[in-house]
Design a protein around this motif. Structure first.
Motif, mmCIF file in Angstrom:
data_model
loop_
_atom_site.group_PDB
_atom_site.id
_atom_site.type_symbol
_atom_site.label_atom_id
_atom_site.label_comp_id
_atom_site.label_asym_id
_atom_site.label_seq_id
_atom_site.Cartn_x
_atom_site.Cartn_y
_atom_site.Cartn_z
ATOM 1 N N VAL A 407 0.844 -1.200 0.000
ATOM 2 C CA VAL A 407 0.000 0.000 0.000
ATOM 3 C C VAL A 407 0.884 1.258 0.000
ATOM 4 C CG1 VAL A 407 -1.760 1.306 1.256
ATOM 5 C CG2 VAL A 407 -1.891 -1.191 1.185
ATOM 6 N N ILE A 408 1.925 1.235 0.820
ATOM 7 C CA ILE A 408 2.820 2.397 0.896
ATOM 8 C C ILE A 408 3.422 2.694 -0.483
ATOM 9 C CG2 ILE A 408 5.024 3.210 1.872
ATOM 10 C CD1 ILE A 408 4.264 1.576 4.416
ATOM 11 N N ARG A 409 3.902 1.633 -1.113
ATOM 12 C CA ARG A 409 4.484 1.801 -2.444
ATOM 13 C C ARG A 409 3.453 2.365 -3.426
ATOM 14 N NH1 ARG A 409 4.278 -1.190 -6.960
ATOM 15 N NH2 ARG A 409 6.033 -1.126 -8.428
ATOM 16 N N ALA A 410 2.249 1.800 -3.369
ATOM 17 C CA ALA A 410 1.190 2.210 -4.304
ATOM 18 C C ALA A 410 0.839 3.683 -4.117
ATOM 19 C CB ALA A 410 -0.044 1.342 -4.082
ATOM 20 N N VAL A 411 0.686 4.086 -2.875
ATOM 21 C CA VAL A 411 0.271 5.471 -2.616
ATOM 22 C C VAL A 411 1.363 6.443 -3.054
ATOM 23 C CG1 VAL A 411 -0.336 7.124 -0.783
ATOM 24 C CG2 VAL A 411 -1.322 4.838 -0.766
ATOM 25 N N HIS A 412 2.616 6.060 -2.806
ATOM 26 C CA HIS A 412 3.706 6.933 -3.233
ATOM 27 C C HIS A 412 3.776 7.018 -4.755
ATOM 28 C CE1 HIS A 412 8.092 7.881 -4.001
ATOM 29 N NE2 HIS A 412 7.645 8.929 -3.348
ATOM 30 N N LYS A 413 3.648 5.870 -5.390
ATOM 31 C CA LYS A 413 3.781 5.823 -6.842
ATOM 32 C C LYS A 413 2.641 6.540 -7.553
ATOM 33 C CE LYS A 413 5.400 2.630 -10.098
ATOM 34 N NZ LYS A 413 5.055 1.467 -10.813
ATOM 35 N N TYR A 414 1.466 6.467 -6.985
ATOM 36 C CA TYR A 414 0.304 7.019 -7.687
ATOM 37 C C TYR A 414 -0.385 8.131 -6.907
ATOM 38 C CZ TYR A 414 1.074 3.043 -10.731
ATOM 39 O OH TYR A 414 1.632 2.151 -11.602
ATOM 40 N N GLN A 415 0.417 8.966 -6.278
ATOM 41 C CA GLN A 415 -0.133 10.124 -5.554
ATOM 42 C C GLN A 415 -1.052 10.956 -6.431
ATOM 43 O OE1 GLN A 415 3.195 12.736 -4.343
ATOM 44 N NE2 GLN A 415 4.396 10.888 -4.666
ATOM 45 N N GLY A 416 -0.603 11.157 -7.670
ATOM 46 C CA GLY A 416 -1.354 12.014 -8.589
ATOM 47 C C GLY A 416 -2.755 11.466 -8.823
ATOM 48 N N LEU A 417 -2.838 10.145 -9.018
ATOM 49 C CA LEU A 417 -4.142 9.524 -9.257
ATOM 50 C C LEU A 417 -5.029 9.650 -8.015
ATOM 51 C CD1 LEU A 417 -6.134 7.777 -10.885
ATOM 52 C CD2 LEU A 417 -4.949 5.748 -10.012
ATOM 53 N N LEU A 418 -4.443 9.396 -6.844
ATOM 54 C CA LEU A 418 -5.237 9.480 -5.614
ATOM 55 C C LEU A 418 -5.758 10.901 -5.399
ATOM 56 C CD1 LEU A 418 -3.348 7.282 -3.025
ATOM 57 C CD2 LEU A 418 -5.559 6.852 -4.086
ATOM 58 N N ARG A 419 -4.942 11.866 -5.747
ATOM 59 C CA ARG A 419 -5.381 13.265 -5.606
ATOM 60 C C ARG A 419 -6.470 13.561 -6.635
ATOM 61 N NH1 ARG A 419 -7.602 17.072 -5.227
ATOM 62 N NH2 ARG A 419 -6.948 19.236 -4.893
ATOM 63 N N ALA A 420 -6.302 13.002 -7.842
ATOM 64 C CA ALA A 420 -7.266 13.288 -8.915
ATOM 65 C C ALA A 420 -8.647 12.696 -8.610
ATOM 66 C CB ALA A 420 -6.738 12.755 -10.247
ATOM 67 N N VAL A 421 -8.693 11.530 -7.963
ATOM 68 C CA VAL A 421 -9.999 10.919 -7.726
ATOM 69 C C VAL A 421 -10.788 11.608 -6.607
ATOM 70 C CG1 VAL A 421 -9.469 8.655 -8.689
ATOM 71 C CG2 VAL A 421 -9.053 9.074 -6.253
ATOM 72 N N VAL A 422 -10.169 12.520 -5.894
ATOM 73 C CA VAL A 422 -10.942 13.278 -4.906
ATOM 74 C C VAL A 422 -11.071 14.734 -5.328
ATOM 75 C CG1 VAL A 422 -10.335 11.753 -2.992
ATOM 76 C CG2 VAL A 422 -8.909 13.755 -3.447
ATOM 77 N N ILE A 511 -17.924 7.211 -3.519
ATOM 78 C CA ILE A 511 -16.676 6.610 -3.071
ATOM 79 C C ILE A 511 -16.109 5.663 -4.125
ATOM 80 C CG2 ILE A 511 -17.258 6.830 -0.621
ATOM 81 C CD1 ILE A 511 -17.846 3.803 -0.614
ATOM 82 N N ALA A 512 -16.820 5.536 -5.248
ATOM 83 C CA ALA A 512 -16.375 4.601 -6.286
ATOM 84 C C ALA A 512 -14.977 4.951 -6.795
ATOM 85 C CB ALA A 512 -17.374 4.581 -7.439
ATOM 86 N N GLY A 513 -14.759 6.216 -7.151
ATOM 87 C CA GLY A 513 -13.464 6.626 -7.710
ATOM 88 C C GLY A 513 -12.314 6.313 -6.765
ATOM 89 N N PRO A 514 -12.412 6.758 -5.512
ATOM 90 C CA PRO A 514 -11.353 6.437 -4.561
ATOM 91 C C PRO A 514 -11.122 4.933 -4.402
ATOM 92 C CG PRO A 514 -12.726 8.193 -3.691
ATOM 93 C CD PRO A 514 -13.351 7.761 -4.972
ATOM 94 N N LEU A 515 -12.193 4.147 -4.412
ATOM 95 C CA LEU A 515 -12.017 2.702 -4.244
ATOM 96 C C LEU A 515 -11.377 2.073 -5.474
ATOM 97 C CD1 LEU A 515 -15.325 1.706 -2.396
ATOM 98 C CD2 LEU A 515 -13.032 1.967 -1.443
ATOM 99 N N VAL A 516 -11.793 2.528 -6.648
ATOM 100 C CA VAL A 516 -11.185 2.018 -7.881
ATOM 101 C C VAL A 516 -9.686 2.303 -7.850
ATOM 102 C CG1 VAL A 516 -11.012 2.401 -10.378
ATOM 103 C CG2 VAL A 516 -13.255 2.195 -9.298
ATOM 104 N N ALA A 517 -9.337 3.520 -7.461
ATOM 105 C CA ALA A 517 -7.921 3.888 -7.419
ATOM 106 C C ALA A 517 -7.176 3.020 -6.412
ATOM 107 C CB ALA A 517 -7.779 5.367 -7.059
ATOM 108 N N MET A 518 -7.716 2.887 -5.212
ATOM 109 C CA MET A 518 -7.045 2.089 -4.184
ATOM 110 C C MET A 518 -6.866 0.645 -4.633
ATOM 111 S SD MET A 518 -6.044 3.788 -1.716
ATOM 112 C CE MET A 518 -5.483 2.284 -0.895
#
Ligand code: ADP
Ligand code: MG
Length: 750
Positions: A407-422, A511-518
């Motif tokens: 999870v840590i790796r994923a969040v670091h790697k895809y910060q941009g996507l996580l920010r975009a989905v919110v 919450i669909a977008g955030p869950l899809v991203a996660m």
């Protein structure tokens, strides 16, 4: 206090008046709202939990597994459960049998219609109702509901946003039964409808909705998690699914106020409003006693939600005056998403019944806290339980550490996507304000877990086992504490003992977008980990620990910079984050372009979650929503400034001026300070409104990113200028002339 009794309890706008000429002023609406509060009486008979215990109501309106078991032939039931619980292919032959059982059940419970419910990219819920009845040609009608009617519907999809996927002339869109989310009955005083959750796709099979990618990403996560579990010797294949528990914050205000504020009922937030003398500075609302009318609303809403099988667990007052929270127990991601949507609908409906407006906007009132929807996320299966539970044996520790590191790796790697989905126009007012998480994505791990990972980071290879420390070989890790450290409210993404809490999600968002991203970014991380470990161990379990140690060390060295346990609101963090190279995407206009990032596109494509075309359509739709939202707000700002506030201000100005002139006639000196102040503010209001009007007349382009930037850089600041003048006027103009309910009234009369 009202001089005469006002009895209006519903829409007060224009219906009551304290001034000649019939205009509705803030104060007349105030009287109506006060009457609504003080005259509040329960309308129906009180709810009775003794005759009908809450437990009996739960899922009463759901075509649940229990109902299926009772009403379906055994093999059909078994086959359905296989699909629901293990993700097996749906047997097309069982449709007619299920449909018939569902119809009988629904009709026995009073249903007359059925509806395919779907979740278009507007973020709302859509439904098309059909009657069960068909004429039989003999002058009567029979109830019919076939397997194909259950499985597939065809609403005219042309009016839903598709982001260029489908032109209106090829409007065909299909709704497809989602067996994993149970059908339910929606009651109305005048009838009941059988609702069937569905996915919504174009005739070419492209997802036009929010549900389809949730289902696809769940599948991707399961596949990769199985590979990791296999490395740990777990081969039972029980489906791993992500779990979600969304905490919903919201405001409630009296409906009289709501309808007297065109900004609130049109845009969902106040575009004007001076700060009230008392705000939330006393912290006297948080967890305070819930007002009677509000509690009555909550009890009824929760009872309705319970009948729909939505497991509501928690309710309380939130930080801001007039703000509350409701949270269910977590469920699997897809179900939680559907239930979340349904919950918003039910809350809004029930609030109206109690004379209140339910506000889901992220920032309905400036200057007091906004509303978020903290999405608690984890993954687990029926046999393994929660995979982010540290557990208390070294073996499960190792497994936990791997899932957590993924999870840590994923969040670091895809910060941009996580920010975009919110990212949304509404959430922009909340993120980065000093009450909500900053726009910088970082992870709070808590001190103890951070310490463990820090040691892993420095641990190096397994050969250097140092006795008594945690620094190496995962086998020697002691049991991890269940509550891994303190809480941190300033982090957008916090580990809270056995799950991550994504706090940047806005209260009004699906919450669909955030869950899809996660789901997808973690699937990618697990894929990466599994591949690395499979290679390093060559299938030999004995080599797992060494390989794991190496992998964890590498992940922490490359991605550990996403961990931050300090104060996310502080200026230092912004500087520090920049040093660490973390993204700080302050607005939706900055964040949404990340949906077109090459890495993001490749990721979603690789795991069959969204094709490049589907992703592009989302990028376009969300940008368009951002631009349209701000344009509507700008037009409202202009309209309210021009037709409500300006007239009130000049009337008061006139009153002051004539007082001054009259007093002069009789030889009394009048202090013109207030008149001067009003005059100068009226001028600012006029000038700023004119500047905004000019911006609104501008010819737009087809370049949506450019338009979004224009809204962010030009339109929003111009709106704020109008607001600044208006809010200062609010503090001077006579209360009985002020046309809008004030913050003080809206937040405190309840
Ligand atoms: P707090 O306000 O302290 O963060 P709440 O009790 O309001 O906590 O909400 C916590 C939410 O987290 C609930 O919806 C709960 O069901 C959910 N949750 C608990 N465990 C998990 C899990 N394993 N996966 C997803 N959500 C979870
Ligand atoms: Mg909470």
């Amino acid at each position: 206090m009202p001089k005469t009794a006002v009895t209006t309890t519903t829409n007060g706008a224009g219906s009551t008046s304290s001034r000649p000429g019939g205009a509705s002023t803030g104060s007349s609406v105030r009287m109506a709202a006060i009457a609504a509060v003080t005259n509040y009486r329960a309308s129906g008979p009180p709810m009775n939990f003794i005759d009908t215990p809450a437990k009996d109501l739960f899922s009463a309106n759901v075509f649940s597994k229990a109902v299926m078991k009772e009403r379906l032939p055994k093999p059909v039931y078994k086959s359905l459960i296989q699909t629901i619980e293990a993700g097996a292919h749906l047997d097309p032959d069982i449709g007619d049998i299920v449909a018939s059982a569902m119809k009988d059940w629904a009709i026995e419970k009073g249903a007359t219609h059925y509806a395919h419910v779907f979740y278009p990219l507007t973020g709302l819920t859509a439904e098309k109702h059909d009657s069960f009845l068909v004429p039989d040609g003999q002058g009567s009608a029979v109830a019919e509901f076939s397997g194909s009617q259950l499985s597939q519907g065809e609403p005219d999809g042309s009016s839903f946003p598709s982001g260029g996927i489908r032109a209106t002339f090829e409007a065909r869109g299909y709704t497809i039964w989602d067996v994993t989310s149970p059908a339910y009955l929606l009651e109305n005083a005048n009838g009941t409808t059988l609702c069937i959750p569905t996915a919504f796709v174009s005739w070419t099979g492209e997802a036009l909705d929010k549900k389809t990618p949730v289902l696809r990403s769940t599948q991707a996560l399961n596949k990769q998690a199985q590979r990791v579990l296999k490395l740990f010797g777990d081969t039972d294949g029980a489906m791993v699914s992500s779990t979600a528990g969304p905490e919903q914050e919201y405001f409630l205000i009296d409906r009289n106020f709501y309808f007297a504020r065109p900004d609130l009922f049109t845009a969902g937030r106040t575009l004007f409003g001076a700060p009230p003398p008392k705000g939330q500075e006393f912290d006297d609302h948080y967890f305070g006693a819930i007002p009677d009318r509000v509690l009555a609303f909550m009890l009824e809403a929760e009872r309705e939600l319970s009948k729909l099988g939505i497991p509501i667990k928690t309710r309380h007052n939130e930080v801001a005056p007039g703000q509350y929270e409701i949270a269910p127990t977590f469920e699997s991601a897809n179900l939680a998403t559907d239930h979340q949507q349904l919950m918003m609908t039910v809350l809004s409906k029930v609030a109206a019944k109690y004379g209140m407006a339910w506000l889901s906007h992220e920032k309905p009132f400036s200057g007091v806290n906004g509303s978020g929807k903290h999405v608690n996320w984890s993954m687990g299966s029926a046999t393994h339980g929660n995979l982010l539970d540290p557990g208390d044996t070294p073996h499960s520790n190792a497994q936990f550490l791997l899932f957590c590191a993924a999870v840590i790796r994923a969040v670091h790697k895809y910060q941009g996507l996580l920010r975009a989905v919110v990212a949304s126009a509404g959430n922009d007012h909340r993120l980065g304000a000093n009450e909500a998480p900053p726009a910088i994505i970082s992870i709070f791990l808590g001190d103890q877990l951070t310490d463990v990972f820090e040691q892993i980071k420095g641990g190096g290879a397994s050969s250097s086992i140092a006795k008594g420390t945690l620094s190496v070989g995962v086998d020697v890790l002691p049991p991890l504490p269940k509550d891994a450290g303190d809480r941190n409210r300033t982090s957008p993404f916090a580990f809270t003992g056995n799950r991550f809490e994504f706090r940047a999600v806005g209260s009004n968002q699906s919450i669909a977008g955030p869950l899809v991203a996660m789901n997808t970014i973690v699937a990618e991380s697990l894929d990466y980990c599994a591949t690395r470990l499979e290679k390093a161990t060559g299938g030999k379990a004995s080599k797992l620990n060494e390989a794991l140690q190496e992998l964890l060390t590498e992940i922490m060295n490359e991605h550990g910079s996403i961990i931050f346990n300090g104060d996310g609101y502080s200026e230092e963090w912004h500087k520090e984050a920049e040093k660490r190279g973390l993204l700080n995407l302050k607005t939706a206009a900055d964040a949404l372009p990340y949906l077109q990032d090459k890495e993001v596109e490749a990721l979603l494509d690789k795991y069959n979650v969204l094709s490049p075309r589907e992703l592009a359509s989302r990028h376009e739709i969300y940008l368009e929503q951002y631009v349209k939202t701000i344009e509507v707000e700008a037009r409202l700002t202009r309209e309210i400034a021009q037709t409500m506030i300006f007239p009130a201000a000049v009337r008061y100005q006139n009153e002051l001026a004539s007082t001054c002139a009259n007093l002069k006639l009789v030889g009394i000196e009048f202090d013109t300070k207030t008149l001067d102040q009003v005059t100068s503010l009226v001028k600012s209001l006029q000038d700023s409104t004119a500047a905004l009007t000019k911006l609104l007349a501008r010819e737009g382009s087809h370049d949506l990113e450019k338009e979004a930037n224009h809204c962010r850089d030009k339109v929003l600041p111009a709106m704020l200028k109008v607001r600044a003048a208006a809010d200062q006027l609010e503090d001077v103009v006579a209360d009985d002339m002020w046309p809008l309910p004030t913050y003080q009234e809206m937040l405190f009369i309840k």
